[in-house]
Design a protein around this motif. Structure first.
Motif, short mmCIF file in Angstrom:
data_model
loop_
_atom_site.label_atom_id
_atom_site.label_comp_id
_atom_site.label_asym_id
_atom_site.label_seq_id
_atom_site.Cartn_x
_atom_site.Cartn_y
_atom_site.Cartn_z
N GLN A 105 -1.09 7.56 1.68
CA GLN A 105 -2.40 7.17 2.19
C GLN A 105 -2.73 7.95 3.45
OE1 GLN A 105 -3.21 3.65 4.62
NE2 GLN A 105 -1.20 2.82 4.00
N THR A 106 -4.01 8.13 3.68
CA THR A 106 -4.50 8.79 4.88
C THR A 106 -5.93 8.30 5.11
OG1 THR A 106 -4.90 10.94 5.95
CG2 THR A 106 -5.31 10.81 3.60
N SER A 107 -6.62 8.91 6.05
CA SER A 107 -8.04 8.63 6.25
C SER A 107 -8.76 9.96 6.44
CB SER A 107 -8.25 7.74 7.49
OG SER A 107 -9.63 7.54 7.73
N LEU A 108 -9.65 10.28 5.51
CA LEU A 108 -10.41 11.52 5.56
C LEU A 108 -11.89 11.20 5.38
CD1 LEU A 108 -8.19 13.79 3.25
CD2 LEU A 108 -8.22 13.77 5.75
N VAL A 109 -12.73 12.04 5.95
CA VAL A 109 -14.19 11.91 5.86
C VAL A 109 -14.66 10.47 6.03
CG1 VAL A 109 -14.56 14.03 4.53
CG2 VAL A 109 -14.09 11.92 3.30
N GLY A 110 -13.99 9.75 6.96
CA GLY A 110 -14.41 8.41 7.30
C GLY A 110 -14.04 7.34 6.30
N ALA A 111 -13.06 7.59 5.42
CA ALA A 111 -12.72 6.62 4.38
C ALA A 111 -11.21 6.48 4.23
CB ALA A 111 -13.33 7.04 3.04
N LYS A 112 -10.78 5.27 3.87
CA LYS A 112 -9.37 5.04 3.54
C LYS A 112 -9.08 5.76 2.22
CE LYS A 112 -10.26 0.68 3.98
NZ LYS A 112 -10.20 -0.79 3.98
N MET A 113 -8.03 6.54 2.20
CA MET A 113 -7.84 7.49 1.11
C MET A 113 -6.42 7.40 0.54
SD MET A 113 -9.94 9.92 -0.12
CE MET A 113 -10.98 10.11 1.33
N LYS B 28 -0.60 22.72 4.31
CA LYS B 28 0.48 22.19 5.14
C LYS B 28 0.37 20.68 5.26
CE LYS B 28 2.51 22.67 9.76
NZ LYS B 28 2.38 23.32 11.09
N PHE B 29 -0.84 20.18 5.41
CA PHE B 29 -1.08 18.74 5.53
C PHE B 29 -0.50 17.99 4.33
CE2 PHE B 29 -3.64 14.98 4.68
CZ PHE B 29 -3.78 14.38 5.93
N VAL B 30 -0.82 18.46 3.13
CA VAL B 30 -0.37 17.80 1.91
C VAL B 30 1.14 17.93 1.75
CG1 VAL B 30 -0.49 17.83 -0.61
CG2 VAL B 30 -2.58 18.03 0.75
N ALA B 31 1.69 19.13 1.97
CA ALA B 31 3.13 19.36 1.79
C ALA B 31 3.95 18.49 2.74
CB ALA B 31 3.45 20.83 2.01
N GLU B 32 3.53 18.41 4.00
CA GLU B 32 4.28 17.61 4.98
C GLU B 32 4.29 16.14 4.60
OE1 GLU B 32 2.49 18.39 8.75
OE2 GLU B 32 3.72 20.17 9.13
N ARG B 33 3.17 15.62 4.14
CA ARG B 33 3.10 14.20 3.81
C ARG B 33 3.80 13.88 2.49
NH1 ARG B 33 0.18 15.69 7.42
NH2 ARG B 33 -0.75 14.35 9.03
N MET B 34 3.80 14.80 1.57
CA MET B 34 4.59 14.60 0.35
C MET B 34 6.08 14.52 0.69
SD MET B 34 2.69 17.08 -2.43
CE MET B 34 3.91 16.74 -3.72
N LEU C 98 0.83 -1.20 0.00
CA LEU C 98 0.00 0.00 0.00
C LEU C 98 0.87 1.26 0.00
CD1 LEU C 98 -2.62 -1.10 2.68
CD2 LEU C 98 -2.83 -1.25 0.19
N PRO C 99 0.29 2.39 -0.40
CA PRO C 99 1.04 3.65 -0.35
C PRO C 99 1.47 3.96 1.08
CG PRO C 99 -0.96 3.91 -1.64
CD PRO C 99 -1.06 2.58 -0.98
N PRO C 100 2.61 4.63 1.27
CA PRO C 100 3.05 4.99 2.61
C PRO C 100 2.14 6.05 3.21
CG PRO C 100 4.42 6.08 0.99
CD PRO C 100 3.52 5.14 0.23
N GLY C 101 2.14 6.13 4.55
CA GLY C 101 1.33 7.14 5.19
C GLY C 101 0.71 6.62 6.47
N SER C 102 -0.19 7.40 7.03
CA SER C 102 -0.86 7.06 8.28
C SER C 102 -2.34 7.39 8.16
CB SER C 102 -0.26 7.85 9.44
OG SER C 102 -1.05 7.73 10.60
N ARG C 103 -3.17 6.58 8.84
CA ARG C 103 -4.60 6.85 8.83
C ARG C 103 -5.06 7.60 10.07
NH1 ARG C 103 -6.27 0.80 6.98
NH2 ARG C 103 -5.01 0.73 5.07
N GLY C 104 -4.13 7.95 10.94
CA GLY C 104 -4.50 8.74 12.11
C GLY C 104 -5.31 7.95 13.11
N TRP C 105 -6.22 8.63 13.81
CA TRP C 105 -7.06 8.00 14.82
C TRP C 105 -8.09 7.07 14.19
CZ3 TRP C 105 -6.18 8.38 19.92
CH2 TRP C 105 -5.41 9.45 20.37
N PRO C 106 -8.41 5.97 14.86
CA PRO C 106 -9.52 5.15 14.39
C PRO C 106 -10.79 5.98 14.27
CG PRO C 106 -8.31 4.01 16.13
CD PRO C 106 -7.77 5.41 16.07
N VAL C 107 -11.53 5.75 13.20
CA VAL C 107 -12.79 6.44 12.90
C VAL C 107 -12.56 7.91 12.55
CG1 VAL C 107 -15.10 7.07 13.69
CG2 VAL C 107 -14.12 4.87 14.34
N LEU C 108 -11.86 8.65 13.40
CA LEU C 108 -11.65 10.08 13.15
C LEU C 108 -10.66 10.34 12.04
CD1 LEU C 108 -11.48 11.41 16.83
CD2 LEU C 108 -13.43 11.42 15.27
#
Length: 499
Positions: free
Chosen positions: A91-99, A76-82, A54-64
């Motif tokens: 990868q991340t988790s936004l609006v309740g979905a794996k992204m 800033k969010f996008v620049a830091e993760r790039m 899978l792409p590198p990254g973090s999904r943060g808190w469960p559900v949130l």
């Protein structure tokens, strides 16, 4: 003195706004025990995914997920993760979905080129619940064939757009006379929202009754600020306010749709259906391939989608343009020169025309540079219809994808010296393909791009030919809801031109 009083008054407003933001976006953290309870379920559901590259990254808190970090500053969010994970995808988790977030011009091109192939239409549940009726099919939120035909023929076709210019100018002049008084301080963002919403109501609904427009506009701020927040329906949250606003909005639009249908049926009774005139009337009387009328809820959902699309992003863009004109005198002077030449060519009371818009070349470059530096849209989501590989990583079926202008607009590889305001970037052939994407791209590029261009240039003309602009809060902070938002609404002092 007046400015000091104004800032003091707004300080209380600022505190209130921030308290609401704390409640809206941090209250869900109190639901953390529930999140932890669901954690094992989420881990189990992800087991098959975790065996893939899978792409590198973090999904943060469960559900949130990472909603809170993203909402503070998407740029800033996008620049830091790039920088931390990959300049191509993370990868991340936004609006309740794996992204899977695609970055750079290459990522934009891949997503735009694979619309309706590897990717399919998708709206976050938070947006569906706010904007649409309960249990309505997600497909009904898409612009259907009948609506698309009417939209492109009656609202966005070249012929229709040419007719819109005088109507836009007339409304802008009326708006200026009511709200932009010489020597006063004008809050640009709320005024821009008022103008864009009134114009949308007039062109989409043929609705000009101020009382009805107000009943429609009052819920809109809550809707646009909360529909992409953490989707927790809890008292005090932005999401709860957005849900309530959506309910009020749908109730009023449904009333308008039903009244229009009754009016048209009464008019055509015994006479055949005849030709209907305005946009809403054509939607109400349109038939599908089976000869059936479009359902009232479907019409309502699509109308609301158009009002939201024409309201928040355009008013944000207009605010950004005015901010740049106020703080960059050399840019303002060039715009003023161009716009005064057009104004002086007109007769008394003569409205702007399409030909006048075509002469506003430098002004349009200023708008585009403003859109580059402060893109009004955070980006767009899609769903993965078929598992695929990108940049060496697997993107599983069912995952969601996200693209955002923030991955290219301030990337020095795409725009040298990216923080410098330079309208000349758009001269000649302009930026490289897939680097400047405020309106998206591919089959689902914003259909209202040209409509927005006219609206922005008409308002620019009316402002700069009347006033020189002065910022009363030089370093006003920008916060993010659905769009970049100046905390105080961008108050500008209006200095009339000397005659």
């Amino acid at each position: 003195m007046l400015t000091s009083i104004y800032i003091i008054e707004d300080s209380f407003s600022f505190l209130k706004t921030n308290m609401e933001a704390i409640v809206s976006y941090f209250l869900p953290l109190f639901l953390l025990p529930l999140s932890l309870y669901l954690f094992s379920i989420i881990l189990h559901g992800n087991a098959s995914d975790d065996r893939k590259n899978l792409p590198p990254g973090s999904r943060g808190w469960p559900v949130l997920g990472e909603n809170l970090k993203f909402s503070r500053s998407p740029e800033k969010f996008v620049a830091e993760r790039m920088w931390k994970h990959s300049p191509e995808i993370f990868q991340t988790s936004l609006v309740g979905a794996k992204m899977a977030t695609f970055c750079g011009a290459k990522g934009n091109k891949f997503l735009f080129s694979n619309e309706n192939k590897l990717l399919s239409f998708w709206f976050p549940q938070s947006m569906r619940r706010v904007l649409s009726f309960p249990h309505i099919a997600e497909s009904n939120m898409k612009v259907g064939p009948a609506t698309k035909s009417i939209l492109h023929h009656d609202l966005l076709s070249p012929g229709a757009l040419k007719k819109h210019v005088p109507a836009m100018d007339a409304l802008a002049r009326e708006h200026m006379a009511r709200h932009w008084r010489p020597g006063s301080v004008a809050r640009v963002l709320p005024l821009a929202k008022k103008y864009t919403f009134e114009l949308a109501c007039e062109l989409v609904l043929s609705e000009v009754d101020p009382r009805r427009v107000k009943r429609l506009s009052d819920p809109f701020t809550a809707v646009t600020e909360g529909m992409l927040s953490v989707p927790v329906d809890f008292p005090g949250t932005a999401y709860r306010r957005a849900i309530r606003g959506g309910e009020a909005m749908r109730e009023e639009v449904m009333r308008i749709v039903r009244e229009r249908r009754e009016e048209l049926e009464g008019r055509n009774e015994g006479e055949g259906e005849g030709e209907t005139g305005d946009f809403l009337s054509k939607m109400v009387m349109a038939r599908d391939e089976d000869g059936q009328f479009m359902g009232e809820k479907e019409i309502c959902t699509q109308v609301i989608g158009m009002l939201v699309a024409s309201y928040d992003t355009t008013s944000s863009a207009l605010t950004s343009v005015m901010n740049n004109l106020a703080q960059l005198p050399h840019v303002y002077n060039e715009v003023l020169k161009e716009q005064m030449e057009i104004a002086e060519s007109k007769g008394p009371g003569e409205l702007l025309t399409w030909d006048d818009i075509e002469k506003m070349k430098y002004s349009w470059n200023v708008v585009r540079e403003s859109l580059r530096l402060t893109p009004p849209s955070l980006g767009s989501f899609r769903e993965v219809a078929t598992e695929f590989t990108y940049a060496g990583f697997t993107i599983p079926k069912g995952w969601k994808t996200f693209w955002t202008a923030y991955s290219t607009h301030k990337n020095p590889n795409c725009f040298p010296d990216p923080e410098r305001f330079d309208p000349s970037r758009f001269e000649g052939s302009g930026p490289a393909p897939y680097t400047f994407v405020p309106f998206g791209g591919g089959p689902r590029m914003c259909p209202g791009k040209e409509y927005a261009r006219l609206e922005l240039l008409v308002m620019m003309h009316n402002v700069v030919t009347r006033f020189r602009l002065e910022k009363t809060i030089p370093n006003e902070k920008i916060v993010y809801h659905a769009t970049p938002t100046p905390v105080y609404g961008l108050p500008l002092r209006l200095h009339p031109h000397q005659k």
